[in-house]
Design a protein around this motif. Structure first.
Motif, PDB file in Angstrom:
ATOM      1  N   TYR A  28     -80.506  36.243 -97.093  1.00  0.00           N
ATOM      2  CA  TYR A  28     -80.702  35.121 -95.785  1.00  0.00           C
ATOM      3  C   TYR A  28     -82.040  33.465 -96.458  1.00  0.00           C
ATOM      4  O   TYR A  28     -82.979  33.676 -95.926  1.00  0.00           O
ATOM      5  N   ARG A  29     -81.337  32.656 -96.657  1.00  0.00           N
ATOM      6  CA  ARG A  29     -81.593  31.635 -96.432  1.00  0.00           C
ATOM      7  C   ARG A  29     -82.793  31.862 -97.814  1.00  0.00           C
ATOM      8  O   ARG A  29     -83.791  31.143 -97.580  1.00  0.00           O
ATOM      9  N   ARG A  30     -82.619  32.485 -98.867  1.00  0.00           N
ATOM     10  CA  ARG A  30     -83.453  32.582 -99.785  1.00  0.00           C
ATOM     11  C   ARG A  30     -82.054  32.170-101.762  1.00  0.00           C
ATOM     12  O   ARG A  30     -82.440  33.020-101.984  1.00  0.00           O
ATOM     13  N   PRO A  31     -81.823  30.543-101.615  1.00  0.00           N
ATOM     14  CA  PRO A  31     -81.526  30.653-102.708  1.00  0.00           C
ATOM     15  C   PRO A  31     -81.883  31.372-103.956  1.00  0.00           C
ATOM     16  O   PRO A  31     -81.421  31.217-105.569  1.00  0.00           O
ATOM     17  N   ALA A  53     -69.903  49.301-115.850  1.00  0.00           N
ATOM     18  CA  ALA A  53     -69.109  47.639-116.139  1.00  0.00           C
ATOM     19  C   ALA A  53     -70.047  48.123-114.246  1.00  0.00           C
ATOM     20  O   ALA A  53     -70.452  47.878-113.491  1.00  0.00           O
ATOM     21  N   LEU A  54     -70.422  45.751-114.766  1.00  0.00           N
ATOM     22  CA  LEU A  54     -71.251  45.524-113.730  1.00  0.00           C
ATOM     23  C   LEU A  54     -70.523  45.062-112.012  1.00  0.00           C
ATOM     24  O   LEU A  54     -69.823  44.249-112.908  1.00  0.00           O
ATOM     25  N   THR A  55     -70.799  45.568-110.971  1.00  0.00           N
ATOM     26  CA  THR A  55     -70.516  44.566-110.476  1.00  0.00           C
ATOM     27  C   THR A  55     -71.649  44.020-109.291  1.00  0.00           C
ATOM     28  O   THR A  55     -72.545  44.913-108.146  1.00  0.00           O
ATOM     29  N   VAL A  56     -72.120  42.558-108.975  1.00  0.00           N
ATOM     30  CA  VAL A  56     -73.104  42.645-108.342  1.00  0.00           C
ATOM     31  C   VAL A  56     -72.469  41.834-106.827  1.00  0.00           C
ATOM     32  O   VAL A  56     -71.789  40.944-107.064  1.00  0.00           O
ATOM     33  N   LEU A  57     -72.955  42.841-105.884  1.00  0.00           N
ATOM     34  CA  LEU A  57     -72.099  42.089-104.846  1.00  0.00           C
ATOM     35  C   LEU A  57     -73.404  41.624-103.848  1.00  0.00           C
ATOM     36  O   LEU A  57     -74.753  42.058-103.504  1.00  0.00           O
ATOM     37  N   VAL A  58     -72.855  40.430-103.388  1.00  0.00           N
ATOM     38  CA  VAL A  58     -74.484  39.102-102.587  1.00  0.00           C
ATOM     39  C   VAL A  58     -73.750  39.413-100.631  1.00  0.00           C
ATOM     40  O   VAL A  58     -72.495  38.490-100.362  1.00  0.00           O
ATOM     41  N   VAL A  59     -74.230  39.880-100.219  1.00  0.00           N
ATOM     42  CA  VAL A  59     -73.967  39.489 -98.550  1.00  0.00           C
ATOM     43  C   VAL A  59     -75.209  38.524 -98.063  1.00  0.00           C
ATOM     44  O   VAL A  59     -76.322  38.783 -97.902  1.00  0.00           O
ATOM     45  N   ASP A  60     -74.567  37.437 -97.991  1.00  0.00           N
ATOM     46  CA  ASP A  60     -75.314  36.580 -96.970  1.00  0.00           C
ATOM     47  C   ASP A  60     -75.276  36.775 -95.325  1.00  0.00           C
ATOM     48  O   ASP A  60     -74.502  36.866 -95.115  1.00  0.00           O
ATOM     49  N   ASN A  61     -75.983  36.848 -95.003  1.00  0.00           N
ATOM     50  CA  ASN A  61     -76.808  37.517 -93.538  1.00  0.00           C
ATOM     51  C   ASN A  61     -76.916  36.160 -92.613  1.00  0.00           C
ATOM     52  O   ASN A  61     -77.051  35.973 -91.740  1.00  0.00           O
ATOM     53  N   ASP A  62     -76.154  34.932 -93.471  1.00  0.00           N
ATOM     54  CA  ASP A  62     -76.696  33.631 -92.351  1.00  0.00           C
ATOM     55  C   ASP A  62     -75.139  33.061 -92.565  1.00  0.00           C
ATOM     56  O   ASP A  62     -74.626  32.664 -93.303  1.00  0.00           O
TER      57      ASP A  62
END
Length: 336
Positions: A28-31, A53-62
């Motif tokens: 949340y607003r931490r680029p 095998a890696l997947t990075v999942l970014v969930v933006d709460n903004d």
């Protein structure tokens, strides 16, 4: 069987199949934090005996999707792939418009790709050591753990208040490597995704602004028989903002932690357990008051006194119906 035949069987053995790991990060607003974390995750060491095998999942709460500005450069330069066919680490980004940490955490669980074996959570103000994932996998392999939890080490800002450092306010307890424990949090954890789904485990959305939903999530998991083990080498660094190194934030946080346990008790407990926790909270208040003179001689003992006093007070007030909503965006730290 001859020695030659044994060697031949070893040479002809098929290599282990990589497990599919998702590392989920809520933001949340931490680029800046997301950028650092994504960079570090590209440097994770793989042990041939424990491939993944890696997947990075970014969930933006903004709801405005401000986190995309940190994601796009990594896609553009090819550090991550967005298609399943690529051998590179995958990167997936989504926006959860419903404000609140449990909504974003549940969205992360829902967004895991098909076939996910292991699911991890990290915070967007953290970064792991380069062997973090393999250290998690090593403990899982040695213990048959359903869930693995690791240490989080504070990183202090320049010109940090020495009192809070000496008091150990931001330190977290470390355990013996491969020790079985009864708790975990979402700041450095790996768990069996399919098992948790079968148990129907979700983050409690009724606690959207109180915090502590990860405590409840893993507490419920333990109650369902999930086994959690400590991975001491799976270290994660956590940035302590200068804005938190003051008495107001420290005291409010201790109160909130006690309050969280009480809120969870009201949701999941019964009268007997609530009565026990109420008595426990009163006892902690009394112990904290008795220890207050330690403030004059020892930062660590003095902070322990304040911790007992404030967590006890938070517990008692929570059981009386007050929920401290630290994460409410329009009125942070208000008591309702």
């Amino acid at each position: 069987m001859s020695h030659e035949n044994e060697l031949s069987m070893i040479d002809n053995a098929e290599p282990p199949q990589p497990v599919k790991i998702v590392v989920a990060v809520l933001t949340y607003r931490r680029p800046e934090g997301i950028s650092k974390l994504l960079d570090v995750l590209t440097r994770q060491h793989q042990n041939p005996a424990r491939p993944y095998a890696l997947t990075v999942l970014v969930v933006d709460n903004d709801a405005a999707g401000s986190g995309w500005s940190a994601i796009e450069p990594f896609i553009a330069k090819g550090a991550y792939a967005v298609d399943e066919a690529s051998d590179r680490p995958k990167l997936k980004y989504c926006v959860e418009k419903q404000q609140g940490i449990p909504f974003a955490r549940n969205r992360a669980l829902d967004e895991a790709p098909d076939g996910t074996d292991l699911f991890c959570f990290l915070d967007d103000d953290e970064w792991p050591v380069d062997h973090w994932l393999d250290a998690m996998l090593s403990v899982r392999e040695a213990t048959s753990a359903d869930c693995v939890y690791g240490p989080v080490e504070p990183v202090y800002p320049e010109q940090a208040d020495d009192y809070f450092i000496r008091a150990g306010v931001f330190e977290r307890k470390r355990r013996q490597d491969r020790e079985q424990i009864k708790y975990a949090a979402s700041n450095n954890v790996m768990f069996d995704y399919a098992l948790f789904c079968r148990h129907g485990l979700r983050f409690e959305e009724r606690m959207r602004y109180t915090g502590g939903t990860d405590f409840v999530f893993f507490d419920q998991a333990v109650r369902k028989g999930v086994q959690i083990f400590w991975a001491d080498a799976a270290l994660v660094h956590d940035i302590v903002p200068a804005s938190r190194m003051n008495w107001k934030w420290v005291l409010q946080r201790q109160y909130r932690l006690g309050n969280t346990f009480a809120v969870a008790e009201k949701l999941y407990g019964d009268r007997k357990s609530a009565a026990y926790r109420f008595a426990y909270g009163v006892a902690r208040v009394g112990l904290g008051v008795a220890m207050l003179p330690a403030l004059a001689v020892s930062p660590r003992l003095g902070m322990r006194a304040l911790t007992h006093l404030l967590r006890g007070a938070g517990t008692v007030s929570g059981l009386l119906g007050h929920a401290y909503e630290e994460y409410r965006p329009d009125a942070k730290g208000t008591v309702k």
